[in-house]
Design a protein around this motif. Structure first.
Motif, PDB file in Angstrom:
ATOM      1  N   HIS A 193       0.832  -1.189   0.000  1.00 55.13           N
ATOM      2  CA  HIS A 193       0.000   0.000   0.000  1.00 55.13           C
ATOM      3  C   HIS A 193       0.878   1.255   0.000  1.00 55.13           C
ATOM      4  CE1 HIS A 193      -3.833   1.962   1.143  1.00 55.13           C
ATOM      5  NE2 HIS A 193      -4.326   0.854   0.616  1.00 55.13           N
ATOM      6  N   ALA A 194       1.898   1.263   0.855  1.00 58.60           N
ATOM      7  CA  ALA A 194       2.798   2.416   0.962  1.00 58.60           C
ATOM      8  C   ALA A 194       3.572   2.607  -0.343  1.00 58.60           C
ATOM      9  CB  ALA A 194       3.763   2.220   2.128  1.00 58.60           C
ATOM     10  N   ILE A 195       4.061   1.534  -0.918  1.00 60.34           N
ATOM     11  CA  ILE A 195       4.840   1.637  -2.160  1.00 60.34           C
ATOM     12  C   ILE A 195       3.961   2.177  -3.288  1.00 60.34           C
ATOM     13  CG2 ILE A 195       6.014   0.308  -3.969  1.00 60.34           C
ATOM     14  CD1 ILE A 195       6.912  -1.642  -1.717  1.00 60.34           C
ATOM     15  N   LEU A 196       2.752   1.645  -3.392  1.00 58.62           N
ATOM     16  CA  LEU A 196       1.891   2.051  -4.510  1.00 58.62           C
ATOM     17  C   LEU A 196       1.345   3.470  -4.328  1.00 58.62           C
ATOM     18  CD1 LEU A 196       0.166  -1.356  -5.225  1.00 58.62           C
ATOM     19  CD2 LEU A 196       2.005  -0.260  -6.503  1.00 58.62           C
TER      20      LEU A 196
ATOM     21  N   ARG B 289       4.982  14.855   1.234  1.00 58.09           N
ATOM     22  CA  ARG B 289       3.610  14.359   1.343  1.00 58.09           C
ATOM     23  C   ARG B 289       3.466  12.903   1.725  1.00 58.09           C
ATOM     24  NH1 ARG B 289       0.133  17.230  -3.494  1.00 58.09           N
ATOM     25  NH2 ARG B 289       1.241  19.221  -3.502  1.00 58.09           N
ATOM     26  N   ARG B 290       4.525  12.112   1.591  1.00 62.41           N
ATOM     27  CA  ARG B 290       4.392  10.666   1.829  1.00 62.41           C
ATOM     28  C   ARG B 290       5.325  10.193   2.937  1.00 62.41           C
ATOM     29  NH1 ARG B 290       0.039  10.661  -0.364  1.00 62.41           N
ATOM     30  NH2 ARG B 290      -0.262   9.821   1.699  1.00 62.41           N
ATOM     31  N   ARG B 291       5.545  11.053   3.894  1.00 55.72           N
ATOM     32  CA  ARG B 291       6.418  10.768   5.022  1.00 55.72           C
ATOM     33  C   ARG B 291       5.956   9.509   5.785  1.00 55.72           C
ATOM     34  NH1 ARG B 291      11.613  12.810   6.011  1.00 55.72           N
ATOM     35  NH2 ARG B 291      11.058  14.843   5.194  1.00 55.72           N
ATOM     36  N   GLU B 292       4.653   9.401   5.983  1.00 57.72           N
ATOM     37  CA  GLU B 292       4.109   8.263   6.722  1.00 57.72           C
ATOM     38  C   GLU B 292       4.368   6.943   5.991  1.00 57.72           C
ATOM     39  OE1 GLU B 292       2.814   7.962   9.820  1.00 57.72           O
ATOM     40  OE2 GLU B 292       3.573  10.015   9.935  1.00 57.72           O
ATOM     41  N   ASP B 293       4.219   6.970   4.670  1.00 58.58           N
ATOM     42  CA  ASP B 293       4.446   5.755   3.888  1.00 58.58           C
ATOM     43  C   ASP B 293       5.920   5.357   3.935  1.00 58.58           C
ATOM     44  OD1 ASP B 293       1.774   5.315   3.001  1.00 58.58           O
ATOM     45  OD2 ASP B 293       2.006   7.011   1.649  1.00 58.58           O
ATOM     46  N   LEU B 294       6.805   6.353   3.867  1.00 61.05           N
ATOM     47  CA  LEU B 294       8.237   6.062   3.955  1.00 61.05           C
ATOM     48  C   LEU B 294       8.567   5.450   5.315  1.00 61.05           C
ATOM     49  CD1 LEU B 294       9.583   9.292   2.230  1.00 61.05           C
ATOM     50  CD2 LEU B 294       9.724   6.970   1.321  1.00 61.05           C
ATOM     51  N   LYS B 295       7.847   5.881   6.336  1.00 63.69           N
ATOM     52  CA  LYS B 295       8.050   5.341   7.680  1.00 63.69           C
ATOM     53  C   LYS B 295       7.604   3.873   7.737  1.00 63.69           C
ATOM     54  CE  LYS B 295       7.550   8.726  10.666  1.00 63.69           C
ATOM     55  NZ  LYS B 295       6.770   9.655  11.503  1.00 63.69           N
ATOM     56  N   VAL B 296       6.450   3.595   7.140  1.00 64.52           N
ATOM     57  CA  VAL B 296       5.956   2.217   7.082  1.00 64.52           C
ATOM     58  C   VAL B 296       6.999   1.310   6.415  1.00 64.52           C
ATOM     59  CG1 VAL B 296       4.269   0.709   5.944  1.00 64.52           C
ATOM     60  CG2 VAL B 296       3.504   2.778   7.117  1.00 64.52           C
ATOM     61  N   LEU B 297       7.677   1.865   5.409  1.00 61.04           N
ATOM     62  CA  LEU B 297       8.662   1.091   4.659  1.00 61.04           C
ATOM     63  C   LEU B 297      10.029   1.088   5.345  1.00 61.04           C
ATOM     64  CD1 LEU B 297       7.640   2.440   1.159  1.00 61.04           C
ATOM     65  CD2 LEU B 297       7.253   0.127   2.021  1.00 61.04           C
ATOM     66  N   GLU B 298      10.126   1.804   6.476  1.00 62.78           N
ATOM     67  CA  GLU B 298      11.382   1.930   7.210  1.00 62.78           C
ATOM     68  C   GLU B 298      12.504   2.450   6.309  1.00 62.78           C
ATOM     69  OE1 GLU B 298      11.732  -2.038   8.724  1.00 62.78           O
ATOM     70  OE2 GLU B 298      10.327  -1.680  10.360  1.00 62.78           O
ATOM     71  N   ARG B 299      12.163   3.386   5.453  1.00 59.56           N
ATOM     72  CA  ARG B 299      13.127   3.959   4.530  1.00 59.56           C
ATOM     73  C   ARG B 299      13.956   5.008   5.255  1.00 59.56           C
ATOM     74  NH1 ARG B 299      16.905   4.472   1.124  1.00 59.56           N
ATOM     75  NH2 ARG B 299      16.559   5.429  -0.921  1.00 59.56           N
ATOM     76  N   ASP B 300      15.278   4.826   5.223  1.00 61.40           N
ATOM     77  CA  ASP B 300      16.185   5.852   5.737  1.00 61.40           C
ATOM     78  C   ASP B 300      16.233   6.978   4.699  1.00 61.40           C
ATOM     79  OD1 ASP B 300      18.222   7.451   6.553  1.00 61.40           O
ATOM     80  OD2 ASP B 300      19.712   5.863   6.779  1.00 61.40           O
TER      81      ASP B 300
ATOM     82  N   GLY C  98      13.087   2.429  -1.351  1.00 70.99           N
ATOM     83  CA  GLY C  98      14.069   1.478  -0.863  1.00 70.99           C
ATOM     84  C   GLY C  98      13.659   0.041  -1.149  1.00 70.99           C
ATOM     85  N   THR C  99      12.939  -0.141  -2.249  1.00 66.25           N
ATOM     86  CA  THR C  99      12.478  -1.478  -2.617  1.00 66.25           C
ATOM     87  C   THR C  99      13.531  -2.152  -3.481  1.00 66.25           C
ATOM     88  OG1 THR C  99      10.211  -0.666  -2.625  1.00 66.25           O
ATOM     89  CG2 THR C  99      10.610  -2.778  -3.701  1.00 66.25           C
ATOM     90  N   ARG C 100      13.993  -3.271  -3.007  1.00 65.53           N
ATOM     91  CA  ARG C 100      15.093  -3.963  -3.662  1.00 65.53           C
ATOM     92  C   ARG C 100      14.701  -4.422  -5.082  1.00 65.53           C
ATOM     93  NH1 ARG C 100      20.256  -4.177  -3.739  1.00 65.53           N
ATOM     94  NH2 ARG C 100      21.152  -6.222  -3.982  1.00 65.53           N
ATOM     95  N   HIS C 101      13.498  -4.944  -5.214  1.00 61.78           N
ATOM     96  CA  HIS C 101      13.085  -5.515  -6.494  1.00 61.78           C
ATOM     97  C   HIS C 101      11.967  -4.676  -7.125  1.00 61.78           C
ATOM     98  CE1 HIS C 101      12.181  -8.304  -9.646  1.00 61.78           C
ATOM     99  NE2 HIS C 101      13.055  -9.184  -9.210  1.00 61.78           N
ATOM    100  N   ILE C 102      12.136  -4.380  -8.398  1.00 61.64           N
ATOM    101  CA  ILE C 102      11.225  -3.496  -9.116  1.00 61.64           C
ATOM    102  C   ILE C 102       9.811  -4.076  -9.213  1.00 61.64           C
ATOM    103  CG2 ILE C 102      11.689  -4.419 -11.418  1.00 61.64           C
ATOM    104  CD1 ILE C 102      11.948  -1.521 -12.389  1.00 61.64           C
ATOM    105  N   ARG C 103       9.674  -5.387  -9.031  1.00 57.81           N
ATOM    106  CA  ARG C 103       8.358  -6.021  -9.230  1.00 57.81           C
ATOM    107  C   ARG C 103       7.318  -5.508  -8.232  1.00 57.81           C
ATOM    108  NH1 ARG C 103      11.156 -11.468  -7.450  1.00 57.81           N
ATOM    109  NH2 ARG C 103      11.596 -10.879  -5.328  1.00 57.81           N
ATOM    110  N   GLU C 104       7.761  -4.942  -7.108  1.00 56.77           N
ATOM    111  CA  GLU C 104       6.792  -4.458  -6.124  1.00 56.77           C
ATOM    112  C   GLU C 104       6.381  -3.010  -6.373  1.00 56.77           C
ATOM    113  OE1 GLU C 104       7.645  -5.393  -1.983  1.00 56.77           O
ATOM    114  OE2 GLU C 104       8.996  -6.975  -2.672  1.00 56.77           O
ATOM    115  N   THR C 105       6.937  -2.362  -7.399  1.00 52.87           N
ATOM    116  CA  THR C 105       6.675  -0.939  -7.600  1.00 52.87           C
ATOM    117  C   THR C 105       5.581  -0.672  -8.630  1.00 52.87           C
ATOM    118  OG1 THR C 105       8.368  -0.738  -9.310  1.00 52.87           O
ATOM    119  CG2 THR C 105       9.064  -0.381  -7.037  1.00 52.87           C
TER     120      THR C 105
END
Length: 440
Positions: A131-134, A257-268, A421-428
RNA sequence: UCCCCAAUAGCUCAAUGGUAGAGCAGCUGACUGUUAAUCAGCGGGUUCCUGGUUCGAAUCCAGGUUGGGGAGCCA
């Protein structure tokens, strides 16, 4: 009567003390005897709905008890702030209406393997990280288009079914086109967007593109989305300046605008915060030297003779030396597309640049100044073994008021992979199309 | 297309030639503050397929299938 809920989770704070109806799906449920916690997901967020047996009818409590993971329902209750609730707000349940039951939902809160998740991609997109990635993907697309619109660009849609290859005949998906023979799925909108550039000055196309490359890596899809701006009277330098402003604007908006989603993804986000113009630039020649100098630092990034294109490990090595995206410019013309303008001082290199994302996410943009001289363009078409008659319309663009111009293409999925910070493009992308997977 | 790795319960994994197991999910029951609750109980298997070695194969061998990681090509 409308089926629409009176409130959404995203804006629930506005409704504290009010009686509202939420509509969504059961993300999780915990029963504690005379007390049931329903974590409801409505697409905008999740909220805990607390059902006390003594506060509701027997039928309502029974309905709440019977809810299973991903059952859809409408829940009515009073919103209250409570620090024990995840997110700080919860719903004190009064009524529960089951809409659609869900039995044996396959994706549990535990871990799953890639194969299982990809086979259930249609359900996986309900999960919080997906959800966060999309959401970030949607933000990247919106930011890109709106920024270009503000700069005076016109969106100029290019065809997906095309008669010939834009950059060569290999790696194209073919389909039958009535009595006209084969049609090919576009691998770029670039040639057509140049026609738009001649009409409007500044244009971009945005849509899916298709490559029948038998690539089997975490950076490739057979169907991916690309945004391709093209600017009249712009040279190679103008092109790079546009790109660094464009990319910085997109990154800035996602951070904003997507700070919360980046947090869900634990993106540094420390690296992302540094993405502001100007971006460092090195030439292909300097990159070759850099690779030789740092031999052995990245596996597979072995020194290259002048004239060869980089592999993925080389890109990773180059990008690792910079704290923000880096341009590698002026590649040998021989390894690049036929329409790229040669450097007037060194005709063996092209006025082109690749933009490499930091942290090993690879090339996110490829761009160049285009050949505007009709004779030279015709010569290049011949040299690349392409049929001149397929490119008559493209040559017309140089015959009727030609101008120096430049443009670039940015791969949406690679940018999203980098930002999230998604390793594999298939999730994007919601439904990735890969060499060995086209279902679901 | 090439190289490497894997396949055991619905899911994630264990069992290194000697009786196929655990956690989670599911089902039943208890519980008024859970955060992937906890506790008690129950059901759950063509060990990917085919063949071979062996007294005996989930385990060893050969071939195949499917998936994963990487390369090349590219955004």
């Amino acid at each position: 009567m409308s089926l629409l809920p009176t409130a959404t989770v995203a804006t629930i704070a506005r409704h504290v003390g009010q009686r509202v109806t939420l509509a969504g799906w059961v993300y999780h449920k915990t029963e504690k005897g005379k007390l049931i916690f329903i974590l409801l997901r409505d697409g905008s967020g999740t909220i805990q709905c607390v059902t006390f047996k003594k506060n509701v009818s027997e039928a309502t409590f029974a309905t709440a008890q019977a809810l299973t993971q991903e059952s859809s329902c409408r829940i009515t209750g009073t919103v209250r702030a409570d620090e024990r609730a995840p997110g700080g707000y919860e719903l004190d349940v009064e009524e529960v209406e089951l809409i659609g039951a869900s039995h044996d939902y396959p994706i549990t809160p535990k871990e799953h393997g890639v194969e299982f998740l990809m086979a259930h991609r249609h359900l996986w997109v309900r999960s919080s990280k997906q959800h966060a990635i999309l959401r970030i993907r949607a933000e990247v697309i919106a930011a890109a288009q709106e920024w270009l619109n503000e700069q005076g660009f016109i969106r100029f849609d290019t065809p997906i079914l095309t008669a010939t290859a834009a950059e060569g005949t290999t790696n194209l998906f073919a389909t039958d086109y009535f009595d006209l023979g084969k049609a090919y799925l576009a691998q770029t909108g670039q040639l057509y967007v140049e026609a738009g550039m001649m009409a409007f000055g500044r244009v971009y196309c945005f849509g899916p593109t298709f490559r029948a490359e038998k690539s089997k890596t975490r950076r490739h899809l057979t169907e991916f989305w690309m945004i391709e701006p093209e600017v009249a009277f712009a040279d190679h330098e103008d092109n790079m300046r546009l790109q660094e402003q464009f990319v910085s604007a997109i990154v800035g908006r996602v951070l904003d605008r997507r700070r919360e989603d980046l947090k869900v993804l634990e993106r540094d986000t420390t690296m992302l915060e540094q993405v502001v113009p100007p971006f460092p630039r090195i030439t292909y020649d300097q990159a070759i030297e850099l690779i030789a100098h740092h031999q052995g630092e990245v596996e597979g990034a072995d020194p290259l003779p002048w004239g060869e294109d980089f592999g993925a490990p080389h890109e990773t090595l180059i990008a690792s030396k910079f704290d923000r995206p880096v341009f590698v410019e002026r590649f040998p013309s021989a390894v690049k597309a036929f329409y790229m303008q040669p450097d007037p001082n060194r005709p063996e290199v092209a006025l082109c640049a690749d933009l490499l994302a930091p942290e090993g996410y690879g090339e996110i943009i490829g761009g160049s100044q285009r050949i505007h001289d009709p004779a030279l363009l015709e010569q290049r078409i011949h040299e690349h073994g392409l049929r001149i008659e397929d490119y008559e319309w493209y040559l017309d663009l140089r015959r009727y008021g030609t101008v120096p111009h430049s443009g670039f293409g940015m791969g949406i999925e690679r940018v999203v992979a980098w930002l999230t910070g998604t390793r594999h493009i298939r999730e994007t992308i919601p439904f990735p199309r890969q060499l060995y997977r086209i279902y679901p």
